[in-house]
Motif scaffolding. Sequence first.
Motif, mmCIF file in Angstrom:
data_model
loop_
_atom_site.group_PDB
_atom_site.id
_atom_site.type_symbol
_atom_site.label_atom_id
_atom_site.label_comp_id
_atom_site.label_asym_id
_atom_site.label_seq_id
_atom_site.Cartn_x
_atom_site.Cartn_y
_atom_site.Cartn_z
ATOM 1 N N PRO A 11 25.499 -0.587 -53.494
ATOM 2 C CA PRO A 11 26.850 0.216 -53.742
ATOM 3 C C PRO A 11 26.743 0.177 -55.482
ATOM 4 C CG PRO A 11 26.963 -1.844 -52.566
ATOM 5 C CD PRO A 11 25.402 -2.039 -52.891
ATOM 6 N N ILE A 12 27.545 0.899 -55.976
ATOM 7 C CA ILE A 12 27.469 0.886 -57.433
ATOM 8 C C ILE A 12 28.791 -0.063 -57.639
ATOM 9 C CG2 ILE A 12 26.317 3.045 -57.960
ATOM 10 C CD1 ILE A 12 29.374 4.394 -58.238
ATOM 11 N N TYR A 14 31.538 -2.370 -59.666
ATOM 12 C CA TYR A 14 32.585 -2.087 -60.496
ATOM 13 C C TYR A 14 32.255 -2.980 -61.882
ATOM 14 C CZ TYR A 14 35.737 -0.112 -56.986
ATOM 15 O OH TYR A 14 36.150 0.528 -55.910
ATOM 16 N N GLY A 22 27.387 -12.808 -54.328
ATOM 17 C CA GLY A 22 27.577 -11.774 -53.311
ATOM 18 C C GLY A 22 27.064 -10.490 -53.741
ATOM 19 N N HIS A 23 27.125 -10.084 -54.761
ATOM 20 C CA HIS A 23 26.362 -8.857 -55.419
ATOM 21 C C HIS A 23 25.007 -9.115 -55.662
ATOM 22 C CE1 HIS A 23 30.462 -8.948 -57.567
ATOM 23 N NE2 HIS A 23 30.703 -8.023 -56.705
ATOM 24 N N ASP A 51 30.171 1.796 -61.132
ATOM 25 C CA ASP A 51 31.341 2.403 -60.844
ATOM 26 C C ASP A 51 32.388 2.277 -61.973
ATOM 27 O OD1 ASP A 51 33.213 3.844 -59.094
ATOM 28 O OD2 ASP A 51 33.179 2.686 -57.488
ATOM 29 N N TYR A 238 25.455 8.771 -54.996
ATOM 30 C CA TYR A 238 24.160 8.434 -54.324
ATOM 31 C C TYR A 238 23.434 10.028 -54.162
ATOM 32 C CZ TYR A 238 26.395 4.370 -52.066
ATOM 33 O OH TYR A 238 26.810 2.912 -51.907
ATOM 34 N N GLY A 263 28.314 -3.999 -48.149
ATOM 35 C CA GLY A 263 28.871 -5.166 -47.630
ATOM 36 C C GLY A 263 30.049 -4.756 -46.689
ATOM 37 N N ASP A 265 33.286 -4.807 -46.363
ATOM 38 C CA ASP A 265 34.503 -4.544 -46.696
ATOM 39 C C ASP A 265 34.322 -2.962 -47.226
ATOM 40 O OD1 ASP A 265 32.418 -5.151 -49.009
ATOM 41 O OD2 ASP A 265 33.953 -5.890 -50.519
ATOM 42 N N ILE A 266 32.987 -2.416 -47.502
ATOM 43 C CA ILE A 266 33.515 -1.039 -47.966
ATOM 44 C C ILE A 266 32.672 -0.253 -46.713
ATOM 45 C CG2 ILE A 266 33.457 -1.402 -50.274
ATOM 46 C CD1 ILE A 266 30.402 -1.016 -50.529
ATOM 47 N N MET A 297 29.221 -11.196 -45.641
ATOM 48 C CA MET A 297 29.643 -11.536 -46.916
ATOM 49 C C MET A 297 29.362 -12.862 -47.302
ATOM 50 S SD MET A 297 31.848 -9.673 -48.629
ATOM 51 C CE MET A 297 31.118 -8.006 -47.714
ATOM 52 N N ILE A 298 28.870 -13.325 -48.561
ATOM 53 C CA ILE A 298 28.637 -14.573 -49.103
ATOM 54 C C ILE A 298 30.072 -15.407 -49.248
ATOM 55 C CG2 ILE A 298 27.582 -15.892 -50.973
ATOM 56 C CD1 ILE A 298 25.031 -14.442 -49.943
ATOM 57 N N MET A 305 33.325 -15.409 -51.336
ATOM 58 C CA MET A 305 33.111 -15.604 -52.737
ATOM 59 C C MET A 305 33.959 -14.425 -53.533
ATOM 60 S SD MET A 305 29.599 -16.035 -54.761
ATOM 61 C CE MET A 305 29.132 -17.458 -53.722
HETATM 62 N N1 MSP Z 1 32.590 0.151 -56.247
HETATM 63 C C1 MSP Z 1 32.606 -0.071 -55.073
HETATM 64 C C2 MSP Z 1 31.380 0.348 -54.188
HETATM 65 C C3 MSP Z 1 31.290 1.827 -54.293
HETATM 66 S S1 MSP Z 1 29.705 2.406 -53.536
HETATM 67 C C4 MSP Z 1 29.767 4.101 -53.839
HETATM 68 C C5 MSP Z 1 32.673 -1.759 -54.963
HETATM 69 N N2 MSP Z 1 32.233 -2.411 -55.680
HETATM 70 S S2 MSP Z 1 32.153 -4.084 -56.108
HETATM 71 O O1 MSP Z 1 31.611 -4.413 -57.066
HETATM 72 O O2 MSP Z 1 33.480 -4.554 -55.533
HETATM 73 O O3 MSP Z 1 31.397 -4.526 -54.706
HETATM 74 C C6 MSP Z 1 30.103 -3.870 -54.574
HETATM 75 C C7 MSP Z 1 29.271 -4.672 -53.374
HETATM 76 O O4 MSP Z 1 29.225 -5.955 -53.453
HETATM 77 C C8 MSP Z 1 29.938 -4.428 -51.904
HETATM 78 O O5 MSP Z 1 28.981 -3.781 -51.067
HETATM 79 C C9 MSP Z 1 30.667 -5.602 -51.515
HETATM 80 O O6 MSP Z 1 30.545 -5.675 -50.239
HETATM 81 C C10 MSP Z 1 29.716 -6.568 -52.209
HETATM 82 N N3 MSP Z 1 30.113 -7.892 -52.238
HETATM 83 C C11 MSP Z 1 31.218 -8.395 -53.004
HETATM 84 N N4 MSP Z 1 31.600 -9.513 -52.726
HETATM 85 C C12 MSP Z 1 30.737 -9.845 -51.923
HETATM 86 C C13 MSP Z 1 30.451 -11.186 -51.099
HETATM 87 N N5 MSP Z 1 31.034 -12.253 -51.456
HETATM 88 N N6 MSP Z 1 29.159 -11.193 -50.237
HETATM 89 C C14 MSP Z 1 28.518 -10.360 -50.281
HETATM 90 N N7 MSP Z 1 28.693 -9.161 -50.686
HETATM 91 C C15 MSP Z 1 29.663 -9.128 -51.490
HETATM 92 O O7 MSP Z 1 33.194 -2.062 -53.968
#
Ligand code: MSP
Length: 487
Positions: A11-12, A14, A22-23, A51, A238, A263, A265-266, A297-298, A305
């Motif tokens: 994912p891109i 934020y 998690g990221h 993003d 993408y 993840g 949540d998206i 999710m972590i 998290m």
């Molecule tokens: N910007 C959007 C995604 C756009 S994709 C076209 C976004 N960004 S985010 O920074 O909030 O999250 C990006 C990714 O990190 C998501 O896949 C989200 O599920 C993942 N995670 C955020 N917290 C997480 C955990 N605690 N555990 C695992 N993955 C986690 O959403």
Amino acid sequence: MNKKPFYITTPIFYPNAELHMGHAFTVTVCDILARYYRMQGHEVHFLSGSDEHASKIVRVAEKEGKKPAEFIDGIVEAFKKLYSELDISYDQFIRTSDKEVHWPGAQKLWNELVARGDIYKKSYSGMYCVGHEAFITEKELVDGKCPDHGTVPELLEEENYFFALSKYTQQLRDLITSGEFSIEPASRRGEILSVLESPEGLQDVSFSRPASKNAWAIPVPNDPSQTMYVWCDALASYITAVGYGRDEATFKKWWPASYHVIGKDILRFHAAFWPAMLIAAGLGAPTKLPKILVHGMITSGGRKMSKTLGNVVRPMDLIQEYGKDALRYFIAREIPTYEDGDMTPELFKAAYNASLANGLGNLANRIIVMALNYGVDLAAQPTLTDILARPDFAWYSAAFEKESGPDIHGAAQGVWSRIAAADLRIQQSEPFKLYKTDPEAAKNIVSELLVELWTIALLLTPFMPSTAVEIQTAIKEKRKPTLFPRK
Ligand code: MSP
């Protein structure tokens, strides 16, 4: 034989804060897959990015007294620093603020949706969760708050362009049921199907905001009063990254992506919005839809998290204390690829000592020290291609290429079973004792163990690239490896 190009995306992210574990999980999973496919001779394109047009980013920047661009540049640099510290072999990092790479394609996509008659304007009022960057329904609230962010949503009323998502409900349902559009694992497929099968189906979604409130975002073509709203902009990355709207030959080469890794949540954005947009833009003839892989999710101490909850584990801290491959190991083996997994500093340390210091590290040291002491050389230097061609290693590729989603955890488990088996062999055959009575027999055992260690190193390559190289180099240079000191 020409192998199919492999295009994988994270994912891109934020850029409102540093990346947490998690990221790092998502990015490392993608990296392991990218490395596996490169190793198998595929041409690979591994995309990640940021993003940048979400309103929460501007708010954080303001809080820190910085201009958005200056703030975001700093965070993006920190993302890239983490990628480099973690050996993330990405090929491209797309920033949605990139007016040359991203904007033309995002606007082209918009125009295609307009041409198809799927974009219309209407006034909208609703509750908006800034954390999600999305409108949220009454039903989803818990005690009047967003259940994920614990914040009270804002009431927003404004004129927006909408995307006619609802009209794709039936088609998406058919594509998913027939397997033409694939979402793994099955539990997540079921989750989106239940939305598609509910009496309401999909609702049309807001795709723009008034430019006055969202000035930094991509302008809507032919209407300066509106800018694109986050999902249309973000998902488009993408395709814009690989040339959509700017380099059709490159786009044709890479699209559709092999996997979008996300993840849970998206999920809805990737399993409903995105395929509908692709179909609308004429990019989604069924067989051209990318596969969606949804990880869990972590959690930390059992809770998701997140920065808001204050239970974030910083990947940089773990890298400094234990090394990058320890972190990569934890992600690959200690967390089931498609389920939630807990990560606390205590769990991490215990896993490190058990499986890296005592497990892999100890095994490599013992074998190499015996080989040095008894003058045993590496009898064979198989390559990974040699090894993977053998039927007794079919489990490895089978795990990585599993139809129902790559089983990274399973592949790593398989490697650790070999580590355990090699350990057991040393314990049972005791070559260090045998050497005193039958040195030739002991040397034969050590020679086999050395080839096995070499093999283990090869198998570790996608998971722990620098450890794999260190073990192989130590064997070749006839020295002790520098691996995982006990903590
Ligand atoms: N910007 C959007 C995604 C756009 S994709 C076209 C976004 N960004 S985010 O920074 O909030 O999250 C990006 C990714 O990190 C998501 O896949 C989200 O599920 C993942 N995670 C955020 N917290 C997480 C955990 N605690 N555990 C695992 N993955 C986690 O959403």
